[in-house]
Motif scaffolding. Structure first.
Motif, short mmCIF file in Angstrom:
data_model
loop_
_atom_site.label_atom_id
_atom_site.label_comp_id
_atom_site.label_asym_id
_atom_site.label_seq_id
_atom_site.Cartn_x
_atom_site.Cartn_y
_atom_site.Cartn_z
N ALA A 245 0.81 -1.22 0.00
CA ALA A 245 0.00 0.00 0.00
C ALA A 245 0.84 1.28 0.00
O ALA A 245 0.31 2.37 -0.24
CB ALA A 245 -0.93 -0.01 1.22
N LYS A 246 2.13 1.16 0.25
CA LYS A 246 2.98 2.34 0.48
C LYS A 246 2.97 3.36 -0.66
O LYS A 246 3.01 4.56 -0.43
CB LYS A 246 4.42 1.90 0.75
CG LYS A 246 4.67 1.37 2.13
CD LYS A 246 6.07 0.79 2.26
CE LYS A 246 7.15 1.84 2.03
NZ LYS A 246 8.51 1.27 2.20
N GLY A 247 2.97 2.89 -1.89
CA GLY A 247 3.11 3.79 -3.02
C GLY A 247 1.84 4.51 -3.43
O GLY A 247 1.87 5.35 -4.34
N SER A 248 0.72 4.24 -2.79
CA SER A 248 -0.57 4.81 -3.19
C SER A 248 -1.00 5.93 -2.25
O SER A 248 -0.77 5.87 -1.04
CB SER A 248 -1.64 3.73 -3.22
OG SER A 248 -2.91 4.28 -3.49
N PRO A 325 -8.23 -7.85 2.77
CA PRO A 325 -7.21 -6.80 2.74
C PRO A 325 -7.30 -6.06 1.40
O PRO A 325 -7.32 -6.69 0.35
CB PRO A 325 -5.91 -7.60 2.84
CG PRO A 325 -6.22 -8.92 2.21
CD PRO A 325 -7.70 -9.17 2.38
N THR A 326 -7.39 -4.74 1.42
CA THR A 326 -7.59 -4.02 0.18
C THR A 326 -6.73 -2.76 0.12
O THR A 326 -6.64 -2.00 1.09
CB THR A 326 -9.08 -3.68 -0.06
OG1 THR A 326 -9.22 -2.87 -1.22
CG2 THR A 326 -9.71 -2.97 1.14
N CYS A 327 -6.08 -2.57 -1.02
CA CYS A 327 -5.25 -1.40 -1.25
C CYS A 327 -4.98 -1.30 -2.75
O CYS A 327 -5.40 -2.15 -3.53
CB CYS A 327 -3.94 -1.48 -0.47
SG CYS A 327 -2.85 -2.84 -0.99
N GLU A 328 -4.26 -0.26 -3.16
CA GLU A 328 -3.77 -0.15 -4.53
C GLU A 328 -2.29 -0.56 -4.56
O GLU A 328 -1.58 -0.44 -3.55
CB GLU A 328 -3.90 1.28 -5.05
CG GLU A 328 -5.32 1.72 -5.33
CD GLU A 328 -5.37 3.14 -5.90
OE1 GLU A 328 -6.34 3.45 -6.58
OE2 GLU A 328 -4.42 3.92 -5.66
N ASN A 329 -1.81 -0.99 -5.72
CA ASN A 329 -0.39 -1.27 -5.92
C ASN A 329 0.14 -0.28 -6.94
O ASN A 329 -0.10 -0.43 -8.14
CB ASN A 329 -0.18 -2.71 -6.39
CG ASN A 329 1.28 -3.08 -6.53
OD1 ASN A 329 2.13 -2.50 -5.87
ND2 ASN A 329 1.58 -4.06 -7.37
#
Length: 502
Positions: A245-248, A325-329
């Protein structure tokens, strides 16, 4: 589309024929090269041999999937009669029935019929009952009727007129068919939810949006829901999940949804869904072609939410927990890099050799989290690997498990639901491909068996419970002119839970 069940016995002499009843269309199956029986025979009698003449002339062969539409047949109350070819009677199995059903619905869609009497569910299918036929009839109809128009300023007008369908079954099957009808509608609704979430663009269907969708579902069915944010995820020490998730700029969410249909002491089934709402590949950037389809990388999460909707609507007598678990890459200056080492919630360290193998990095922490529920079984669902498409194409989802009993349950459910899966190996020898010189495990393996090594990676976080993994990379959506989410594997998962509850 409103469905209902009606019982009718064609063998009883003297009863008024169902074919005399008024409707816009009656749907009747005809076997290839067989003597007419049941509804087909009575239709032939009432129409003074019309069906026999059509067969003799070759206009209606009875070949599987063929259709022939008749208008204003003498002696018949319906304005239309749709004859559907069933193929050879001695080879009439589940696929034949499903193909005939799909052909019939497509033929009906070309008419202006609003009320239909459906007689195909009375046709015996080897190994299945009228309840199964009812479920297939409804889910196929709903699948073909699905349209996604939410993001169009001027949706194309829906010219379909079909409103009411009466499914006719034998009296002995009436009770089971009514239960199956309720289940089919719930599964279709769950599949539609999954398709809607998948088809939404990634600027709308963000991790936060999925969290709101879970809360909306919880409110509708009185479920317990938790949506954890960045700080709560950090407190759980989900370093692997957070690395993706860090880059979003979109904050990650960790969704936990509880359905309690049985006693609290009963161990739940936990469904874990991969929720990458957009996958650029991160620093290991994907090619530009068809990257728009990476909005479908959350279809595992979508299918778990759709299944929870179906389970709650059916009121199944078991406990189910959804973990998403949900996020962008995304690529960014602070994004996880190839060569980075991250620490998972389990304490295992992971060398990130490819940031496009991110699904397993978020799933591993979710699988560790699932331990706290002391689950009866855990099934994770993910659009995980392109290698699974190479292995199985777009027909079968990939199934991995070291638990033979759980794998057999899922395969049986897949077959019954018409949502096929194929079991692939998970031998310990493949674990050797994931060795790292610098961490406990690498996030990708050496070349070969990519879908297997991905499953092997996940298996390292599932030793506390029976576990299975479904790789739906080839089945969650379609490309080309038919582009769109399929709703799979909601039918498979729903059938698996129906069987467990039963």
């Amino acid at each position: 589309m409103d469905f209902s069940i009606k019982a009718f016995d064609w063998s009883k002499a003297g009863v008024p024929s169902l074919l005399a009843a008024k409707s816009d269309c009656v749907v009747i199956g005809i076997f290839e090269g067989q003597t007419l029986s049941g509804a087909g025979r009575q239709l032939d009698v009432l129409s003074k041999g019309l069906v026999a003449r059509l067969i003799k002339s070759g206009d209606m062969t009875g070949k599987s999937g063929s259709t022939f539409l008749l208008h204003e047949v003498e002696g018949i109350g319906a304005a239309r009669v749709l004859l559907v070819g069933l193929g050879k009677q001695d080879k009439f199995e589940a696929k034949s029935f499903t193909d005939a059903t799909r052909a019939a619905w497509r033929a009906l869609a070309t008419t202006r019929a609003a009320q239909v009497t459906w007689l195909l569910a009375q046709t015996p299918v080897k190994g299945y009952g009228a309840d199964w036929a009812t479920r297939v009839t409804v889910t196929v109809a709903r699948d073909l009727a699905y349209r996604f128009t939410e993001t169009k300023s001027k949706p194309e007008p829906d010219e379909r007129t079909l409103k009411k369908v009466t499914l006719v079954v034998d009296p002995a099957d009436e009770k089971a068919a009514k239960v199956a009808l309720r289940q089919a509608i719930a599964i279709a609704n769950g599949s539609d939810l999954t398709r809607d979430l998948g088809n939404l663009p990634p600027n709308i269907c963000t991790p936060t949006y999925l969290g709101h969708a879970a809360k909306k579902l919880a409110k509708e069915y009185k479920l317990k829901v938790e949506v954890l944010g960045q700080k709560q995820i950090e407190a759980l020490k989900m370093g692997s999940f957070l690395s993706v998730a860090k880059g979003s700029s979109e904050p990650p969410q960790f969704i936990v949804l509880h359905y309690q249909g049985a006693a609290a002491k009963q161990a739940p089934v936990v469904l874990v869904g991969k929720g990458i709402t957009f996958d650029t590949g991160g620093i290991s950037l994907k090619p530009g072609a068809a990257m728009d389809e990476m909005k479908y990388d959350m279809c595992g999460a979508g299918s778990v939410l759709g299944t929870m909707s179906a389970v709650a609507e059916m009121g199944l007598k078991l406990n189910v927990v959804a973990v998403i678990p949900t996020c962008e890459n995304m690529p960014a200056g602070n994004a996880v890099k190839p060569g980075d080492i991250v620490t998972s919630m389990s304490g295992q360290t992971i060398e990130v050799l490819n940031t496009d193998a991110e699904g397993r990095l978020i799933l591993c922490d979710a699988l560790t989290y699932a331990e706290r529920f002391k689950p009866a079984a855990v099934v994770d669902v993910a659009t995980l690997t392109g290698a699974c498409i190479v292995a199985l194409g777009h027909h079968n989802s990939g199934l991995f498990s070291k638990d033979d009993a759980l794998a057999d349950e899922l395969l049986a459910a897949a077959k019954k639901a018409g949502d096929p899966a194929w079991r692939l190996p998970l031998d310990d020898e493949y674990q050797e491909q994931l060795k790292s010189n610098f961490a406990d495990v690498a996030n990708i393996g050496t070349p070969g068996a990519g879908s297997v090594t991905a499953a092997c990676f996940l298996s390292r976080f599932t030793e506390a419970y029976p576990w299975a993994h479904l790789d739906i990379a080839g089945t969650a959506w379609k490309s080309g002119s038919a582009k769109g989410a399929t709703g799979r594997p909601v039918p498979l998962l729903s059938q698996f839970l129906i069987d467990r509850a039963g």
